[in-house]
Design a protein around this motif. Structure first.
Motif, short mmCIF file in Angstrom:
data_model
loop_
_atom_site.label_atom_id
_atom_site.label_comp_id
_atom_site.label_asym_id
_atom_site.label_seq_id
_atom_site.Cartn_x
_atom_site.Cartn_y
_atom_site.Cartn_z
N HIS A 109 -6.69 0.15 -3.16
CA HIS A 109 -6.80 0.02 -1.70
C HIS A 109 -7.92 -0.69 -0.67
CE1 HIS A 109 -2.30 -0.09 -3.45
NE2 HIS A 109 -1.75 -1.92 -2.33
N LEU A 110 -8.70 -0.21 -1.49
CA LEU A 110 -10.14 -0.19 -0.79
C LEU A 110 -10.03 -1.56 0.14
CD1 LEU A 110 -12.35 2.08 -3.18
CD2 LEU A 110 -11.83 2.96 -1.21
N VAL A 118 -5.93 5.14 -4.00
CA VAL A 118 -7.32 5.13 -2.77
C VAL A 118 -7.70 3.79 -3.22
CG1 VAL A 118 -8.55 5.66 -1.73
CG2 VAL A 118 -6.51 7.59 -1.75
N PHE A 119 -8.11 3.54 -4.43
CA PHE A 119 -8.98 2.64 -4.90
C PHE A 119 -9.36 1.07 -5.33
CE2 PHE A 119 -10.95 0.37 -8.91
CZ PHE A 119 -12.61 0.74 -8.16
N VAL A 160 -8.81 10.07 2.05
CA VAL A 160 -9.82 10.24 0.34
C VAL A 160 -10.03 11.67 -0.44
CG1 VAL A 160 -12.28 9.76 -0.53
CG2 VAL A 160 -10.68 8.39 0.93
N ASN A 171 -16.32 -2.03 3.95
CA ASN A 171 -15.76 -1.09 4.69
C ASN A 171 -17.14 -1.02 5.96
OD1 ASN A 171 -14.89 1.05 5.56
ND2 ASN A 171 -16.44 2.22 4.00
N ARG A 210 -20.02 7.79 -3.25
CA ARG A 210 -19.70 7.50 -2.39
C ARG A 210 -19.71 7.97 -1.28
NH1 ARG A 210 -17.90 2.03 -1.79
NH2 ARG A 210 -18.82 0.29 -3.01
N TYR A 245 -15.13 7.54 3.17
CA TYR A 245 -14.88 8.34 2.27
C TYR A 245 -15.56 9.55 2.42
CZ TYR A 245 -15.38 3.79 -0.72
OH TYR A 245 -15.53 2.64 -1.04
N ARG A 276 0.54 -0.96 0.42
CA ARG A 276 -0.18 -0.36 -0.09
C ARG A 276 0.81 1.28 -0.54
NH1 ARG A 276 -5.48 0.97 1.87
NH2 ARG A 276 -5.55 -0.73 2.74
N PHE A 309 -15.89 7.72 -6.67
CA PHE A 309 -16.01 8.71 -5.01
C PHE A 309 -16.52 9.62 -4.53
CE2 PHE A 309 -12.05 6.54 -5.49
CZ PHE A 309 -11.49 6.17 -4.77
#
Length: 372
Positions: free
Chosen positions: A266-267, A263-264, A282, A271, A316, A277, A235, A313
């Protein structure tokens, strides 16, 4: 384990019900089909779900026209001419190489051939046979092999490795035919990920790309996959790579959006953190991508890629108006991340679009207030 299955079931239920959304100031709820409060994306001139084009992230009429001719006639020469006229160091050449390779791969999957029928994608084989020194055909063939490996074989299997080794050789051949073209090396980035190049070997390929096209967004996205935690990095390495690219991005470059893609990648799969978010990492990545979009040339071929990721994003993050502002630019084409990870990209996109419309209207928006 039971709570995980409950969460998964709730997510699946929401995915089915989301097209029927209710508007209420400050909130988004669910209503049955035909309810007068149901938000309707058609009111904004958006395309119907069945009309969404899953082949490309945005319009490229020349490419679509040529694809139609090639697939209808099985004659490669229109594709050859289009690539010959596409600048070698630009984003568009890479996208067109991917599109031609993908078309041939899908044709082969649909028509594997037999005793009385030629296999699909035969035009690519003829292209390589009749014009073995054509750089465009060599690049398309290399990318075709890469897509075949990922599409037809399990990573790590003998079959996968055999196809990838063939793709590696094809990349070398394509590079010799076009010394200044970064595309053969961008194709090799996927080979590097599949074959597990060492980081030193990967860097050698990457330096060749930087020598030819240092601000190539498509190349950076391909390289990011290698550095991700699920492949050969971590990451932190992925974030460092993306942030370094953003920091050195020239004015007007979309490289400033790279952290959002990191970031996407490693979502969390599930969650459970409230406000994830809206978190700093983010929010910072979204702001960088929005800045990149506002600064980019309107005709940048990678602009649609960034806008699609922003839609994901922003929805979200419940930033409805900003999501709508991105949707008006990309609606109609959904051949981009994150939608292409779904078995039905059009349906996935339609769910997020319906959410954006419902959230926008729940907070006082309407077709009349949406700028175009």
């Amino acid at each position: 384990m039971e709570i995980l299955w409950v969460l998964i079931a709730l997510v699946m239920l929401a995915a089915v019900a989301l097209p029927f959304l209710r508007r209420r100031r400050g909130a988004v709820g669910l209503v049955p089909p035909g309810h007068p409060d149901a938000a309707d994306p058609a009111n904004y001139g958006f395309a119907r779900q069945e009309e969404l084009d899953i082949r490309l992230p945005g319009p490229d009429e020349d490419l679509l026209d040529v694809l139609d001719v090639v697939q209808r006639t099985q004659d490669y020469r229109a594709a050859q001419q289009l690539l010959a006229g596409t600048p070698a160091d630009g984003e568009q050449r890479w996208q067109r190489v991917q599109a031609f390779a993908g078309a041939a791969s899908l044709e082969l999957a649909q028509r594997p051939g037999g005793v009385s029928e030629a296999p699909g994608g035969q035009w690519l084989r003829v292209w390589r046979t009749e014009a073995p020194k054509d750089a465009g055909g060599a690049a398309v063939h290399a990318e075709f092999l890469v897509q075949q490996a990922w599409r037809t074989a399990a990573p790590g299997s003998d079959e996968f490795r055999i196809i990838m080794e063939e793709a590696k050789a094809a990349c070398g051949e394509a590079a010799l035919l076009a010394p200044g073209d970064p595309v053969p090396y961008i194709v090799e980035l996927s080979v590097a990920r599949g074959l597990g190049y060492s980081q030193q070997e990967f860097e050698q390929v990457w330096l060749k790309i930087l020598d030819r096209a240092p601000a190539h967004m498509g190349a950076h996205l391909a390289a990011l996959h290698y550095w991700c935690e699920k492949w050969h990095g971590s990451r932190q390495q992925a974030y460092d790579f993306a942030e370094a690219a953003a920091a050195r991005a020239p004015q007007g470059s979309l490289l400033a959006a790279m952290p959002l893609f990191a970031v996407f990648e490693h979502l969390p799969e599930v969650n459970l953190v409230s406000g994830f978010y809206q978190s700093e990492v983010v929010t910072k990545a979204i702001h960088g991508a929005l800045h990149a979009v506002h600064s980019a040339r309107p005709d940048d071929p990678m602009l649609a890629h960034v806008r699609h990721m922003l839609v994901f994003f922003l929805v979200r993050s419940e930033r409805w108006a900003e999501a709508m502002n991105q949707l008006i630019h990309v609606d109609g084409h959904v051949g981009a991340l994150p939608w292409t990870l779904s078995p039905d990209p059009a349906a996935e996109f339609a769910v997020y679009r319906a959410l954006a419309v419902a959230g926008y209207e729940a907070n006082g928006g309407s077709p009349a207030t949406l700028p175009h």
